[in-house]
Design a protein around this motif. Sequence first.
Motif, mmCIF file in Angstrom:
data_model
loop_
_atom_site.group_PDB
_atom_site.id
_atom_site.type_symbol
_atom_site.label_atom_id
_atom_site.label_comp_id
_atom_site.label_asym_id
_atom_site.label_seq_id
_atom_site.Cartn_x
_atom_site.Cartn_y
_atom_site.Cartn_z
ATOM 1 N N THR A 576 -35.968 -25.068 12.156
ATOM 2 C CA THR A 576 -36.646 -26.136 11.429
ATOM 3 C C THR A 576 -35.654 -26.848 10.504
ATOM 4 O OG1 THR A 576 -37.363 -24.461 9.829
ATOM 5 C CG2 THR A 576 -38.948 -25.131 11.519
ATOM 6 N N THR A 577 -35.993 -28.067 10.152
ATOM 7 C CA THR A 577 -35.128 -28.873 9.292
ATOM 8 C C THR A 577 -35.435 -28.590 7.829
ATOM 9 O OG1 THR A 577 -36.661 -30.726 9.140
ATOM 10 C CG2 THR A 577 -35.187 -30.677 11.051
ATOM 11 N N SER A 578 -34.700 -29.233 6.961
ATOM 12 C CA SER A 578 -35.079 -29.264 5.547
ATOM 13 C C SER A 578 -36.074 -30.406 5.339
ATOM 14 C CB SER A 578 -33.839 -29.478 4.682
ATOM 15 O OG SER A 578 -33.265 -30.757 4.942
ATOM 16 N N PRO A 579 -36.756 -30.447 4.198
ATOM 17 C CA PRO A 579 -37.708 -31.542 3.971
ATOM 18 C C PRO A 579 -37.033 -32.908 4.026
ATOM 19 C CG PRO A 579 -37.957 -29.818 2.312
ATOM 20 C CD PRO A 579 -36.712 -29.500 3.069
ATOM 21 N N ALA A 580 -37.699 -33.875 4.631
ATOM 22 C CA ALA A 580 -37.144 -35.231 4.692
ATOM 23 C C ALA A 580 -37.049 -35.843 3.308
ATOM 24 C CB ALA A 580 -38.002 -36.099 5.609
ATOM 25 N N THR A 581 -37.990 -35.508 2.440
ATOM 26 C CA THR A 581 -37.968 -35.982 1.057
ATOM 27 C C THR A 581 -38.202 -34.800 0.134
ATOM 28 O OG1 THR A 581 -40.344 -36.480 1.103
ATOM 29 C CG2 THR A 581 -38.825 -38.271 1.668
ATOM 30 N N SER A 582 -37.524 -34.806 -0.988
ATOM 31 C CA SER A 582 -37.661 -33.754 -1.990
ATOM 32 C C SER A 582 -37.142 -34.303 -3.303
ATOM 33 C CB SER A 582 -36.872 -32.508 -1.565
ATOM 34 O OG SER A 582 -36.934 -31.506 -2.560
ATOM 35 N N THR A 583 -37.283 -33.526 -4.342
ATOM 36 C CA THR A 583 -36.756 -33.945 -5.646
ATOM 37 C C THR A 583 -35.326 -33.445 -5.853
ATOM 38 O OG1 THR A 583 -37.779 -32.020 -6.689
ATOM 39 C CG2 THR A 583 -39.036 -34.072 -6.701
ATOM 40 N N CYS A 584 -34.742 -32.860 -4.811
ATOM 41 C CA CYS A 584 -33.350 -32.418 -4.908
ATOM 42 C C CYS A 584 -32.689 -32.501 -3.544
ATOM 43 C CB CYS A 584 -33.249 -30.988 -5.459
ATOM 44 S SG CYS A 584 -34.230 -29.771 -4.542
ATOM 45 N N THR A 585 -31.370 -32.654 -3.560
ATOM 46 C CA THR A 585 -30.576 -32.689 -2.339
ATOM 47 C C THR A 585 -29.392 -31.743 -2.503
ATOM 48 O OG1 THR A 585 -31.175 -34.975 -1.849
ATOM 49 C CG2 THR A 585 -29.185 -34.130 -0.805
ATOM 50 N N VAL A 586 -29.084 -31.013 -1.433
ATOM 51 C CA VAL A 586 -27.952 -30.084 -1.432
ATOM 52 C C VAL A 586 -27.070 -30.401 -0.233
ATOM 53 C CG1 VAL A 586 -27.277 -27.677 -1.058
ATOM 54 C CG2 VAL A 586 -29.107 -28.217 -2.675
ATOM 55 N N ARG A 587 -25.773 -30.418 -0.466
ATOM 56 C CA ARG A 587 -24.811 -30.514 0.636
ATOM 57 C C ARG A 587 -23.912 -29.285 0.574
ATOM 58 N NH1 ARG A 587 -23.146 -35.207 0.037
ATOM 59 N NH2 ARG A 587 -23.896 -36.272 1.923
ATOM 60 N N PHE A 588 -23.915 -28.480 1.665
ATOM 61 C CA PHE A 588 -23.112 -27.256 1.755
ATOM 62 C C PHE A 588 -21.947 -27.545 2.692
ATOM 63 C CE2 PHE A 588 -21.803 -23.227 3.465
ATOM 64 C CZ PHE A 588 -22.102 -22.254 2.523
ATOM 65 N N THR A 589 -20.712 -27.325 2.238
ATOM 66 C CA THR A 589 -19.539 -27.707 3.016
ATOM 67 C C THR A 589 -18.571 -26.542 3.148
ATOM 68 O OG1 THR A 589 -19.721 -29.945 2.101
ATOM 69 C CG2 THR A 589 -17.680 -29.396 3.260
ATOM 70 N N ASP A 590 -18.149 -26.278 4.384
ATOM 71 C CA ASP A 590 -17.034 -25.369 4.654
ATOM 72 C C ASP A 590 -15.774 -26.224 4.584
ATOM 73 O OD1 ASP A 590 -15.029 -23.826 5.796
ATOM 74 O OD2 ASP A 590 -16.300 -22.980 7.361
ATOM 75 N N VAL A 591 -15.059 -26.126 3.468
ATOM 76 C CA VAL A 591 -13.951 -27.040 3.200
ATOM 77 C C VAL A 591 -12.693 -26.642 3.958
ATOM 78 C CG1 VAL A 591 -12.470 -28.010 1.401
ATOM 79 C CG2 VAL A 591 -14.890 -27.561 0.921
#
Length: 690
Positions: A576-591
């Motif tokens: 499943t995906t994350s919510p299309a809309t929310s009050t927060c956004t997270v970006r997780f990156t393998d640098v």
Amino acid sequence: MKIGIRRGAVMGAALLLAAVPAVAVPGAAMAADPVATTVTINAKAGLATVPDTALGVNDAIWDAELGTTAVSDLLGAAGVQMLRYPGGSYADIYHWRDHTAPGGYVAPNTDFDTFMGSVRRINAQPMIIANYGTGTAEEAADWVRYANVTKGYGAKYWTIGNENYGNGHYGSAWEADNHADKSPRAYAEGVVAFAAAMKAVDPTIKIGAVLTTPGNWPDGLVGSGDAGTWNQVVLSVAGPSIDFVDLHWYPGGGSAAESLTKTEQVDDIMYLTRQQIARYAGTGAGRIKVSFTELNVGVGQNTQPGALFLADTYSSLLANGVFTVQWWNVHNGIGTVSTVAGQTDYGDFGLLSSGGCQTGGTVCEPAMNTPFAPYHALSVMKSFIRPGDQLVRTATGDPLVAAHAARRSNGDLAVLLINKDPDNARSVSLKYSGWSAASGAPAVTTFRNGDTAPSTATVGTAAAQTIAPYSLTLLVLHPSSPTTGAPKAPGQPTTTAIGANTATIAWPAAPAGSSPIAKYEVYRQNGAISEQLGETSGTSLPVYNLNPGTRYTVNVVTRDTAGKVSWSSPPLTFTTTSPATSTCTVRFTDVNDWGNGYVGNIDITNTGPSPINGWTLTFTWPTGWQSVSGSWNGNWTQTGRDVKITNIDTNGALAAGGGATSTGFVGAYNGPNVLPSAFRLNGTVCTVAA
């Protein structure tokens, strides 16, 4: 990588050395008080169907026994269905026309026609490796022409090269590669050229490209000048030209016990492999299959750990839809000699003894072609699964007991029990869901530590078995009632829409049995429990109340008006995906990844209408072999797989409508690195940005 041992540069000499007879060792004695455990078999939770290429091994041109009647008959007796040629890294120096491998030893009577004679003798199929490292597309195309046009061998599966990521591009160099450009893009472009030339001769052949196995070097590494990892680049460039990808797996382990835990990684290895194929291989990526053409255990290669690992790994990979699994090797040669669980282990990666001795003749292997323990495990696999069987989900309450099961077209159920405890027997209580056994004692095949062959007896019941320490136990059970007249299973389900909490699942209609079809039922696999998500008389169903960023595996079964139920459909796995809309956004990156760890970064944005003063971000690692070994710009704690990050004094305030901060960490992993996909900020599920 154990290149020196398994590549067998000294194999030709080793095969010619004298040998001493094997000494049979009695099977291990039962523990006085077996440990109680429960195994659950869920026939509703269907996995992959067994192909006719499932059980494979590697042959090599440095093996003077290749193609002999004695070896061919042994392989046939063990149920081998696919043979790979010309032998690992030798493939990238081998020239088939004159049967030479410059820089390597080529044994007499090991040419392609001899190999194909062995393949045909046991009614197997070949897997042929075209020489990418020092060969050309024209040479490979001529090989196809000779095999399938001139000789009519019908050789279907062709891999372009072998472990070509080991050509020095990432530092380590064991694989021959004469190309000036050793990047993944150069290899991928070579695959495209090879595939075009080879399929111009025979359009029916299947072409495979070499990938790295997730969680194994050099997975995750990005070389200088590359646009991504080896797998990303190869799939992006060669994806439209290939029919399967080829993986190898030598998971290692510091002890036999640790080596035998590595099979826990198979589901996630396959999940990441299919995720990469879907993401990078372009339109029609779903057609691309997966082969595992080399694997072996880390400790106890020719004693009982090798046998247990073979049975567990073959079963797990085949349950995940791999179309062939191939042991390295038929013969390999003596290595480091040790004692494992009371048995002499010669450090030999072969199924059969090479009859060689250590330098000075201090220790010698058994006589040439004496089967080692993994060979006997392969013969148990022959009895366990047959083409057309459907593997089904099992679960055990004991980390030292593994279980696999397969439904047969005649209604029988085969159950394979693997006791990884070298010292203690298990008293196993077997429970069944979606299937019931006939009364009476079943036929039970057992291969114990020290046995010289499996043995079969009628013992115990379908509900209770005692299994010896360090053993394989196979039960073949008959159903309590006939299964005639039931409807057929639905075809492969797909998802037509996936959201954070919902998904729509569709499937091809099933043929009816003796009564009309009444409905289809959709089940989620939750371990060995099937949880019904819904039912319908149609061929699609929206399902609800799913969790964001969560992996699900579902099956569909057919039920007719008489109440008869089909086998389950093939499994469908989706996330499943994350919510299309929310009050927060997270970006997780393998640098920056180095193969067993990486520098990671998490960007956090408050997209809500109210400011945040003090925050806590939580997530859960998908596997038990992932951890945090260092962090900054946040207070990180990990409990089990659960991670909690709180703000530090300088970044706790996030303004409304876009206030942002970031926190970094050093991540560690010793298996496939499945990244988390669900995050909560102060309890709210966030949107995950790409």
